[in-house]
Write an enzyme that holds these catalytic residues in place. Structure first.
Site, PDB file in Angstrom:
ATOM      1  N   ASP A 112       0.825   5.338  -1.954  1.00 40.88           N
ATOM      2  CA  ASP A 112       0.246   4.164  -2.752  1.00 40.88           C
ATOM      3  C   ASP A 112      -0.221   4.895  -4.129  1.00 40.88           C
ATOM      4  O   ASP A 112      -0.712   5.939  -4.170  1.00 40.88           O
ATOM      5  CB  ASP A 112      -0.961   3.574  -2.058  1.00 40.88           C
ATOM      6  CG  ASP A 112      -1.532   2.700  -2.656  1.00 40.88           C
ATOM      7  OD1 ASP A 112      -1.014   1.673  -2.863  1.00 40.88           O
ATOM      8  OD2 ASP A 112      -2.711   2.955  -3.360  1.00 40.88           O
ATOM      9  N   GLU A 138       5.174   5.058  -4.969  1.00 44.09           N
ATOM     10  CA  GLU A 138       4.916   3.710  -5.728  1.00 44.09           C
ATOM     11  C   GLU A 138       4.720   3.768  -7.149  1.00 44.09           C
ATOM     12  O   GLU A 138       3.681   4.494  -7.565  1.00 44.09           O
ATOM     13  CB  GLU A 138       3.813   2.899  -5.005  1.00 44.09           C
ATOM     14  CG  GLU A 138       3.681   1.693  -5.477  1.00 44.09           C
ATOM     15  CD  GLU A 138       2.164   0.927  -5.946  1.00 44.09           C
ATOM     16  OE1 GLU A 138       2.123  -0.331  -6.622  1.00 44.09           O
ATOM     17  OE2 GLU A 138       1.362   1.882  -5.933  1.00 44.09           O
TER      18      GLU A 138
HETATM   19  C1  ARE Z   1      -9.902  -4.640  -5.638  1.00 38.50           C
HETATM   20  C2  ARE Z   1     -10.384  -5.799  -6.804  1.00 38.50           C
HETATM   21  C3  ARE Z   1     -10.734  -5.404  -7.870  1.00 38.50           C
HETATM   22  C4  ARE Z   1     -11.776  -4.217  -8.033  1.00 38.50           C
HETATM   23  C5  ARE Z   1     -11.101  -3.267  -6.780  1.00 38.50           C
HETATM   24  C6  ARE Z   1     -12.362  -2.178  -6.697  1.00 38.50           C
HETATM   25  O1  ARE Z   1      -9.203  -6.699  -6.748  1.00 38.50           O
HETATM   26  O2  ARE Z   1     -11.142  -6.251  -8.584  1.00 38.50           O
HETATM   27  O3  ARE Z   1     -12.149  -3.763  -8.987  1.00 38.50           O
HETATM   28  O4  ARE Z   1     -10.849  -3.758  -5.448  1.00 38.50           O
HETATM   29  O5  ARE Z   1     -13.286  -2.560  -6.041  1.00 38.50           O
HETATM   30  C7  ARE Z   1      -4.948  -3.560  -4.363  1.00 38.50           C
HETATM   31  C8  ARE Z   1      -5.285  -4.874  -4.942  1.00 38.50           C
HETATM   32  C9  ARE Z   1      -6.336  -4.692  -5.952  1.00 38.50           C
HETATM   33  C10 ARE Z   1      -7.728  -4.115  -5.126  1.00 38.50           C
HETATM   34  C11 ARE Z   1      -7.245  -2.888  -4.394  1.00 38.50           C
HETATM   35  C12 ARE Z   1      -8.266  -2.242  -3.887  1.00 38.50           C
HETATM   36  O6  ARE Z   1      -4.014  -5.104  -5.847  1.00 38.50           O
HETATM   37  O7  ARE Z   1      -6.544  -5.882  -6.644  1.00 38.50           O
HETATM   38  O8  ARE Z   1      -8.571  -4.150  -6.324  1.00 38.50           O
HETATM   39  O9  ARE Z   1      -6.108  -3.012  -3.752  1.00 38.50           O
HETATM   40  O10 ARE Z   1      -9.127  -3.015  -2.917  1.00 38.50           O
HETATM   41  C13 ARE Z   1      -0.769  -1.062 -10.771  1.00 38.50           C
HETATM   42  C14 ARE Z   1      -0.797   0.313 -10.111  1.00 38.50           C
HETATM   43  C15 ARE Z   1      -0.164   0.365  -8.667  1.00 38.50           C
HETATM   44  C16 ARE Z   1      -0.964  -1.039  -8.160  1.00 38.50           C
HETATM   45  C17 ARE Z   1      -1.098  -2.002  -8.731  1.00 38.50           C
HETATM   46  C18 ARE Z   1      -1.753  -3.000  -8.143  1.00 38.50           C
HETATM   47  O11 ARE Z   1       0.152   1.292 -10.960  1.00 38.50           O
HETATM   48  O12 ARE Z   1      -0.402   1.548  -8.227  1.00 38.50           O
HETATM   49  O13 ARE Z   1      -1.657  -1.830 -10.099  1.00 38.50           O
HETATM   50  N1  ARE Z   1      -0.320  -0.682  -6.809  1.00 38.50           N
HETATM   51  C19 ARE Z   1      -1.070  -0.092  -5.655  1.00 38.50           C
HETATM   52  C20 ARE Z   1      -1.022  -1.045  -4.086  1.00 38.50           C
HETATM   53  C21 ARE Z   1      -2.059  -2.107  -4.462  1.00 38.50           C
HETATM   54  C22 ARE Z   1      -3.357  -1.582  -4.506  1.00 38.50           C
HETATM   55  C23 ARE Z   1      -3.594  -0.577  -5.020  1.00 38.50           C
HETATM   56  C24 ARE Z   1      -2.327   0.255  -5.615  1.00 38.50           C
HETATM   57  C25 ARE Z   1      -4.791   0.293  -4.935  1.00 38.50           C
HETATM   58  O14 ARE Z   1       0.299  -1.728  -3.993  1.00 38.50           O
HETATM   59  O15 ARE Z   1      -1.810  -3.239  -3.636  1.00 38.50           O
HETATM   60  O16 ARE Z   1      -4.304  -2.468  -5.129  1.00 38.50           O
HETATM   61  O17 ARE Z   1      -4.710   1.209  -3.811  1.00 38.50           O
HETATM   62  C26 ARE Z   1       1.791  -3.116 -14.665  1.00 38.50           C
HETATM   63  C27 ARE Z   1       1.492  -1.604 -14.724  1.00 38.50           C
HETATM   64  C28 ARE Z   1       1.320  -1.040 -13.464  1.00 38.50           C
HETATM   65  C29 ARE Z   1       0.544  -1.950 -12.651  1.00 38.50           C
HETATM   66  C30 ARE Z   1       0.917  -3.456 -12.435  1.00 38.50           C
HETATM   67  C31 ARE Z   1      -0.087  -4.121 -11.534  1.00 38.50           C
HETATM   68  O18 ARE Z   1       3.006  -3.250 -14.394  1.00 38.50           O
HETATM   69  O19 ARE Z   1       2.151  -0.893 -15.447  1.00 38.50           O
HETATM   70  O20 ARE Z   1       0.955   0.116 -13.481  1.00 38.50           O
HETATM   71  O21 ARE Z   1       0.443  -1.410 -11.242  1.00 38.50           O
HETATM   72  O22 ARE Z   1       0.995  -3.742 -13.778  1.00 38.50           O
HETATM   73  O23 ARE Z   1       0.929  -5.102 -10.981  1.00 38.50           O
END
Ligand code: ARE
Ligand code: CA
Length: 514
Positions: free
Chosen positions: A242, A273
């Site tokens: 992740d 990822e």
């Molecule tokens: C949640 C709340 C937030 C709060 C946070 C901390 O929604 O408001 O601030 O908690 O309290 C997932 C959810 C998030 C969630 C998080 C933790 O999607 O909403 O936050 O869990 O509970 C970037 C990253 C990429 C990431 C995406 C989401 O590069 O690594 O953002 N994806 C992974 C997972 C997600 C997960 C996380 C990481 C965190 O697959 O499910 O988040 O562990 C552009 C950019 C990308 C960006 C993308 C977003 O393309 O270039 O870099 O990706 O947009 O779609």
């Protein structure tokens, strides 16, 4: 229109190989690329397996007893070789805090906020996890774990395991000194990632407020590796890392170097990822040297091909003739490919279960195409982007029941037929590509099988070169193993006249000749 399928861009391949060896040389500090290639110092993560039962079902947020049952009753028997599961470590459990932050009680994303590395999660406890892994292994299904290693929680005070904690203080595991917030390595004013093109911010600042671990230190690397090694010890075969983009290549490599072999004696699978769109070292291509990367750009191309926006009309699947390295994607052997995952089914990048037959057709295409290691995503239905999976009021995820809340794409007969076809054609290259310039395509995989797909809402009859020997062949989609469905008659020149159903697939194996 028949296009002789030329061998995929050799020039691009050579370029990629040079880049990889160049980066490896830089990384191990060897002066010439030639010496770096010869030196076995870097134990690189393995590429995709070639042929064999390699399809992974991504049973995202299925609880452990349900995954175990599915391995035995469905995945193993239907030819899946692996299952990917959601993050199993202890995580935040949102309580009613009364401060307005608790409007969503148990959103799916709780599991991405690690509290400690005990396996007490919404999906079950440590004993259930271990038992699930053994059961799946016995069924011939390898288990891949979603590993949250870039960060710890961004909120909350109690975990599913009943741990009380404060942010940046996870008793016995990490304290303030283990986070970038306190090390001065994050250059942004807010402490969060404000610019996704800024290297230091992407690596060292907080992703959506999540406490960013100092993965550049040996203490953190060892603790993360100890967690992953515990999972490998239980029989896990590898990881979906992740937020790997936010860990960065050097730290990923250092953690990987600390990992034990799997129970099968192989190096762990390591799927990173990395969202596309970043420059230089932040691009998916720049992570290929560290592991397999998630095919997130491919996800967008598949959506555009099958369905164009804003009209919702069919796109043009004839464009898929070049899908893969020829369309600018990462190398096939280093890519985990899928039609959607839990982020992209929500953020508009991908098709989803809501697209019904079009989504099934895209999944069938992915299984047929031979680009990347295919993964079939299967989770739960939702109305808002934060919805919890079906769960008890306490947040514990209930047993997966197909049709009531769980989508079960991996059980769809049209999908399992193509899993079988995929396993049957093995590593044979695509050949005999044909398309109508719009939404009907056909191709063979060497001389081992042939497939035709129709993305129109009406049936189409085509007359095409299959590359197969004269004979009558059974369609695996309508006929299953019993050959009770469509029969494809191939003449002495290899040509067949076939009616492909609306939003449907006809797929025959050379081995399924009558
Ligand atoms: C949640 C709340 C937030 C709060 C946070 C901390 O929604 O408001 O601030 O908690 O309290 C997932 C959810 C998030 C969630 C998080 C933790 O999607 O909403 O936050 O869990 O509970 C970037 C990253 C990429 C990431 C995406 C989401 O590069 O690594 O953002 N994806 C992974 C997972 C997600 C997960 C996380 C990481 C965190 O697959 O499910 O988040 O562990 C552009 C950019 C990308 C960006 C993308 C977003 O393309 O270039 O870099 O990706 O947009 O779609
Ligand atoms: Ca980081």
């Amino acid at each position: 229109m028949t296009h002789p399928r030329t061998s995929p861009l050799r020039g691009r391949r050579r370029f990629a190989a040079l880049t990889v060896s160049g980066l490896l040389a830089a990384c191990v500090g060897v002066s010439t690329p030639v010496a770096a290639e010869a030196a076995p110092a870097v134990r690189a993560a393995p590429s995709n397996p070639v042929g064999g039962r390699d399809v992974i079902a991504n049973l995202w947020e299925w609880n452990w007893p349900s995954v175990a049952r599915e391995c035995t009753t469905q995945l193993g028997p239907k030819g899946y070789g692996g299952v990917q599961v959601a993050p199993p470590q202890d995580s935040v459990k949102r309580q009613r805090l009364g401060d307005g932050s608790d409007t969503i009680l148990h959103p799916w994303w709780e599991v991405y906020q690690a509290v400690d590395y005990a396996l007490t999660s919404r999906m079950g406890n440590e004993a259930q996890f271990r038992s699930m892994v053994s059961t799946c292994r016995r069924a011939g299904v390898k288990v891949y774990v979603d590993a949250v290693v870039n960060h710890m929680t961004g909120q909350g005070d109690t975990s599913y395991g009943g741990v009380k904690y404060a942010r940046y203080d996870y008793a016995g595991l990490y304290g303030q000194g283990n986070f970038h917030k306190y090390s001065g390595d994050c250059p942004s004013a807010s402490g969060g990632i404000e610019d996704f093109n800024n290297l230091q911010q992407v690596f060292n600042c907080e992703l959506v407020g999540l406490a960013d671990l100092r993965t550049d230190t040996s203490v953190v690397r060892s603790r993360v590796a100890a967690y992953l090694n515990k999972l490998l010890g239980y029989g896990v075969s590898g990881f979906r890392v992740d937020a790997a983009k936010h860990v960065g290549q050097a730290d990923l490599d250092a953690i990987y170097a600390r990992l034990h072999d799997t129970k099968d004696g192989t190096r762990p699978y390591w799927a990173l990822e990395v969202f596309g769109g970043g420059p230089g070292r932040l691009a998916p291509d720049a992570f290929v040297r560290s592991g397999v990367v998630l095919g997130l750009d491919g996800v967008k191309q598949l959506k555009s091909a099958f369905k164009s926006y804003p009209t919702d009309a069919a796109g043009s699947i004839a464009t898929l003739r070049d899908f893969g390295e020829d369309s600018g994607l990462t190398p096939s052997r280093r890519t985990l490919s899928f039609v959607q995952n839990h982020d992209t089914e929500r953020n508009g990048d991908a098709l989803s279960y809501k697209d019904g037959a079009t989504n099934r057709l895209a999944t069938q295409y992915l299984l047929a195409a031979g680009y990347g290691r295919p993964q079939v995503y299967s989770a739960f239905s939702f109305t808002t982007a934060d919805d919890s999976p079906p769960a008890t009021p306490d947040g514990m995820i209930t047993d997966a029941a197909c049709g009531s809340g769980w989508t079960c794409a991996h059980r769809d007969r049209g999908v399992t037929a193509l899993v079988r076809w995929h396993n049957g054609v093995g590593a044979a290259p695509q050949a005999h590509w044909w398309d109508d310039g719009a939404n009907v395509i056909a191709f063979s995989r060497g001389d081992r099988g042939w497939v035709a797909m129709n993305n129109n809402t009406v049936a189409r009859t085509v007359r095409v070169q299959t590359g197969l020997a004269r004979g009558r062949y059974c369609d695996v989609v309508t006929g299953g193993r019993s050959c009770s469905g469509t029969v494809v008659a191939v003449n002495g020149s290899g040509v067949a006249r076939v009616t492909v159903p609306a939003k449907g697939t006809v797929a025959v194996l050379a081995a399924s000749r009558r």
